[in-house]
Design a protein around this motif. Structure first.
Motif, PDB file in Angstrom:
ATOM      1  N   ILE A   1       4.717  34.098  13.660  1.00 11.49           N
ATOM      2  CA  ILE A   1       5.474  33.544  12.542  1.00 11.49           C
ATOM      3  C   ILE A   1       5.814  34.688  11.598  1.00 11.49           C
ATOM      4  CG2 ILE A   1       5.421  31.940  10.601  1.00 11.49           C
ATOM      5  CD1 ILE A   1       3.339  30.329  12.376  1.00 11.49           C
ATOM      6  N   ARG A   2       7.105  34.842  11.353  1.00 16.21           N
ATOM      7  CA  ARG A   2       7.596  35.921  10.487  1.00 16.21           C
ATOM      8  C   ARG A   2       8.165  35.313   9.203  1.00 16.21           C
ATOM      9  NH1 ARG A   2      11.981  39.252  13.239  1.00 16.21           N
ATOM     10  NH2 ARG A   2      10.188  40.263  14.192  1.00 16.21           N
ATOM     11  N   GLN A   3       7.753  35.878   8.091  1.00 14.78           N
ATOM     12  CA  GLN A   3       8.259  35.455   6.787  1.00 14.78           C
ATOM     13  C   GLN A   3       9.048  36.623   6.194  1.00 14.78           C
ATOM     14  OE1 GLN A   3       7.472  32.284   5.641  1.00 14.78           O
ATOM     15  NE2 GLN A   3       8.872  32.588   3.954  1.00 14.78           N
ATOM     16  N   THR A   4      10.283  36.358   5.762  1.00 16.30           N
ATOM     17  CA  THR A   4      11.114  37.386   5.133  1.00 16.30           C
ATOM     18  C   THR A   4      11.441  36.940   3.715  1.00 16.30           C
ATOM     19  OG1 THR A   4      12.098  37.975   7.262  1.00 16.30           O
ATOM     20  CG2 THR A   4      13.257  38.714   5.278  1.00 16.30           C
ATOM     21  N   TYR A   5      11.082  37.783   2.754  1.00 18.86           N
ATOM     22  CA  TYR A   5      11.380  37.534   1.336  1.00 18.86           C
ATOM     23  C   TYR A   5      12.473  38.509   0.925  1.00 18.86           C
ATOM     24  CZ  TYR A   5       6.561  35.673   1.389  1.00 18.86           C
ATOM     25  OH  TYR A   5       5.410  35.000   1.679  1.00 18.86           O
ATOM     26  N   ILE A   6      13.508  38.001   0.253  1.00 21.41           N
ATOM     27  CA  ILE A   6      14.504  38.861  -0.383  1.00 21.41           C
ATOM     28  C   ILE A   6      14.402  38.563  -1.877  1.00 21.41           C
ATOM     29  CG2 ILE A   6      16.919  39.550  -0.592  1.00 21.41           C
ATOM     30  CD1 ILE A   6      15.965  40.049   2.225  1.00 21.41           C
TER      31      ILE A   6
ATOM     32  N   GLU B   1      -0.040  35.476  13.513  1.00 13.82           N
ATOM     33  CA  GLU B   1      -0.139  34.639  14.701  1.00 13.82           C
ATOM     34  C   GLU B   1      -0.571  33.251  14.237  1.00 13.82           C
ATOM     35  OE1 GLU B   1       0.869  35.673  17.743  1.00 13.82           O
ATOM     36  OE2 GLU B   1       1.392  37.512  16.671  1.00 13.82           O
ATOM     37  N   GLY B   2       0.025  32.232  14.818  1.00 16.54           N
ATOM     38  CA  GLY B   2      -0.304  30.872  14.419  1.00 16.54           C
ATOM     39  C   GLY B   2       0.235  29.873  15.408  1.00 16.54           C
ATOM     40  N   LYS B   3       0.478  28.663  14.912  1.00 13.88           N
ATOM     41  CA  LYS B   3       1.025  27.581  15.727  1.00 13.88           C
ATOM     42  C   LYS B   3       2.174  26.956  14.961  1.00 13.88           C
ATOM     43  CE  LYS B   3      -3.249  26.625  18.131  1.00 13.88           C
ATOM     44  NZ  LYS B   3      -4.258  25.634  18.508  1.00 13.88           N
ATOM     45  N   ASP B   4       3.174  26.475  15.703  1.00 12.84           N
ATOM     46  CA  ASP B   4       4.327  25.839  15.067  1.00 12.84           C
ATOM     47  C   ASP B   4       4.910  24.826  16.041  1.00 12.84           C
ATOM     48  OD1 ASP B   4       5.922  26.233  12.465  1.00 12.84           O
ATOM     49  OD2 ASP B   4       7.499  26.085  13.969  1.00 12.84           O
ATOM     50  N   GLY B   5       5.833  24.047  15.544  1.00 12.20           N
ATOM     51  CA  GLY B   5       6.491  23.038  16.371  1.00 12.20           C
ATOM     52  C   GLY B   5       5.753  21.721  16.326  1.00 12.20           C
ATOM     53  N   ASN B   6       6.405  20.691  16.818  1.00 12.85           N
ATOM     54  CA  ASN B   6       5.811  19.357  16.810  1.00 12.85           C
ATOM     55  C   ASN B   6       4.549  19.273  17.661  1.00 12.85           C
ATOM     56  OD1 ASN B   6       7.850  18.533  15.132  1.00 12.85           O
ATOM     57  ND2 ASN B   6       9.086  17.619  16.757  1.00 12.85           N
ATOM     58  N   ASP B   7       4.464  20.142  18.672  1.00 13.90           N
ATOM     59  CA  ASP B   7       3.286  20.113  19.541  1.00 13.90           C
ATOM     60  C   ASP B   7       2.332  21.273  19.280  1.00 13.90           C
ATOM     61  OD1 ASP B   7       5.146  21.888  20.468  1.00 13.90           O
ATOM     62  OD2 ASP B   7       5.140  21.183  22.541  1.00 13.90           O
TER      63      ASP B   7
ATOM     64  N   GLY C   1      15.484  39.412  -5.680  1.00 12.38           N
ATOM     65  CA  GLY C   1      16.508  40.029  -6.510  1.00 12.38           C
ATOM     66  C   GLY C   1      16.437  39.543  -7.940  1.00 12.38           C
ATOM     67  N   ASN C   2      17.254  40.127  -8.795  1.00 17.02           N
ATOM     68  CA  ASN C   2      17.270  39.724 -10.206  1.00 17.02           C
ATOM     69  C   ASN C   2      17.860  38.336 -10.408  1.00 17.02           C
ATOM     70  OD1 ASN C   2      16.106  42.110 -11.162  1.00 17.02           O
ATOM     71  ND2 ASN C   2      18.092  43.134 -11.184  1.00 17.02           N
ATOM     72  N   THR C   3      18.871  37.983  -9.626  1.00 16.55           N
ATOM     73  CA  THR C   3      19.537  36.694  -9.807  1.00 16.55           C
ATOM     74  C   THR C   3      19.498  35.820  -8.560  1.00 16.55           C
ATOM     75  OG1 THR C   3      21.682  37.647  -9.197  1.00 16.55           O
ATOM     76  CG2 THR C   3      21.116  37.622 -11.554  1.00 16.55           C
ATOM     77  N   SER C   4      19.031  36.361  -7.445  1.00 15.46           N
ATOM     78  CA  SER C   4      18.923  35.571  -6.219  1.00 15.46           C
ATOM     79  C   SER C   4      17.581  35.846  -5.548  1.00 15.46           C
ATOM     80  CB  SER C   4      20.079  35.884  -5.263  1.00 15.46           C
ATOM     81  OG  SER C   4      20.019  37.230  -4.855  1.00 15.46           O
ATOM     82  N   LEU C   5      17.129  34.848  -4.825  1.00 19.04           N
ATOM     83  CA  LEU C   5      15.836  34.905  -4.157  1.00 19.04           C
ATOM     84  C   LEU C   5      15.951  34.071  -2.888  1.00 19.04           C
ATOM     85  CD1 LEU C   5      12.635  35.242  -4.163  1.00 19.04           C
ATOM     86  CD2 LEU C   5      12.585  33.150  -5.492  1.00 19.04           C
ATOM     87  N   SER C   6      15.433  34.586  -1.782  1.00 18.33           N
ATOM     88  CA  SER C   6      15.397  33.777  -0.566  1.00 18.33           C
ATOM     89  C   SER C   6      14.115  34.057   0.195  1.00 18.33           C
ATOM     90  CB  SER C   6      16.618  34.055   0.321  1.00 18.33           C
ATOM     91  OG  SER C   6      16.564  35.356   0.861  1.00 18.33           O
ATOM     92  N   THR C   7      13.683  33.047   0.919  1.00 18.10           N
ATOM     93  CA  THR C   7      12.565  33.204   1.846  1.00 18.10           C
ATOM     94  C   THR C   7      12.984  32.546   3.148  1.00 18.10           C
ATOM     95  OG1 THR C   7      11.434  31.156   1.202  1.00 18.10           O
ATOM     96  CG2 THR C   7      10.845  33.157  -0.007  1.00 18.10           C
ATOM     97  N   GLN C   8      12.676  33.208   4.249  1.00 17.07           N
ATOM     98  CA  GLN C   8      13.054  32.684   5.556  1.00 17.07           C
ATOM     99  C   GLN C   8      11.861  32.773   6.494  1.00 17.07           C
ATOM    100  OE1 GLN C   8      16.862  33.901   7.214  1.00 17.07           O
ATOM    101  NE2 GLN C   8      15.912  34.172   9.216  1.00 17.07           N
ATOM    102  N   LYS C   9      11.612  31.683   7.201  1.00 17.82           N
ATOM    103  CA  LYS C   9      10.549  31.638   8.203  1.00 17.82           C
ATOM    104  C   LYS C   9      11.191  31.607   9.577  1.00 17.82           C
ATOM    105  CE  LYS C   9       6.878  28.591   9.902  1.00 17.82           C
ATOM    106  NZ  LYS C   9       6.204  27.290   9.657  1.00 17.82           N
ATOM    107  N   ASP C  10      10.823  32.585  10.413  1.00 17.76           N
ATOM    108  CA  ASP C  10      11.278  32.640  11.794  1.00 17.76           C
ATOM    109  C   ASP C  10      10.060  32.509  12.702  1.00 17.76           C
ATOM    110  OD1 ASP C  10      14.166  33.286  11.439  1.00 17.76           O
ATOM    111  OD2 ASP C  10      13.337  35.040  10.442  1.00 17.76           O
ATOM    112  N   VAL C  11      10.269  31.902  13.865  1.00 24.05           N
ATOM    113  CA  VAL C  11       9.181  31.632  14.801  1.00 24.05           C
ATOM    114  C   VAL C  11       9.545  32.172  16.180  1.00 24.05           C
ATOM    115  CG1 VAL C  11       7.850  29.792  15.916  1.00 24.05           C
ATOM    116  CG2 VAL C  11       8.524  29.556  13.526  1.00 24.05           C
ATOM    117  N   LEU C  12       8.590  32.863  16.792  1.00 27.63           N
ATOM    118  CA  LEU C  12       8.733  33.309  18.181  1.00 27.63           C
ATOM    119  C   LEU C  12       7.595  32.670  18.971  1.00 27.63           C
ATOM    120  CD1 LEU C  12      10.123  35.103  20.320  1.00 27.63           C
ATOM    121  CD2 LEU C  12       8.520  36.920  19.662  1.00 27.63           C
TER     122      LEU C  12
END
Length: 172
Positions: free
Chosen positions: A134-139, A122-128, A141-152
């Motif tokens: 706040i959800r963080q998803t890490y993928i 739980e947190g705060k986001d947005g300009n205001d 892998g051996n040759t690829s890596l991603s991180t994604q931040k989603d907000v509700l």
């Protein structure tokens, strides 16, 4: 008296099992992040809340474990925007329930062998600075890596993709 001794022994045994499981969970996460140590190159795409449009920029990442701890340095460099460079420390809790202040929601081994880790806080986001989950998803892998931040945002039902880093492993 014998009954009390048995209860205490059973309690001690259960506590030991619980602690061993927590340590196993923590070690598994540490091993996941150890596998992606090294240098990565890619891009960041983020939602510009002012314009409502995505913005893309080149991004590089170096991941390294701090000695034999449960902490990893994430050194972010942006070749075309040096002023945005930063270093984050990712810490895995001793019980394996948290990455930093984010609660571990799931850890899944994908069919291609990559690991998907999802955390939330739980947190705060947005300009205001609105309240949000706040959800963080890490993928990882051996040759690829991603991180994604989603907000509700509080009171909303649709998740917003705030940003996503997508990297490929640099060859040495």
């Amino acid at each position: 008296m014998k009954q009390l001794t048995n209860i205490l022994l059973i309690g001690f045994f259960l506590l030991t099992v619980i602690l061993m499981q927590a340590q196993k969970k923590s070690n598994r996460l540490i091993n996941d992040f150890m596998k992606v140590e090294g240098n990565w190159t890619g891009q960041l795409t983020y939602l510009d809340y002012s314009s409502g449009k995505p913005y893309m920029m080149s991004a590089d990442l170096e991941i390294k474990r701090i000695s034999n701890t449960n902490e990893f340095l994430f050194v972010h460099t942006y070749p075309k925007e040096k002023s945005a460079n930063k270093t984050d420390t990712l810490s895995i809790s001793k019980d394996g329930q948290y990455i930093g202040k984010e609660k571990l929601v799931s850890r899944t081994k994908l069919s291609n062998g990559d690991i998907r880790i999802i955390t939330e806080k739980e947190g705060k986001d947005g300009n205001d600075g609105k309240k949000a989950t706040i959800r963080q998803t890490y993928i990882l892998g051996n040759t690829s890596l991603s991180t994604q931040k989603d907000v509700l945002f509080s009171g909303e039902t649709a998740w917003i993709k705030r940003h996503e880093y997508v990297y490929k492993k640099q060859r040495n």
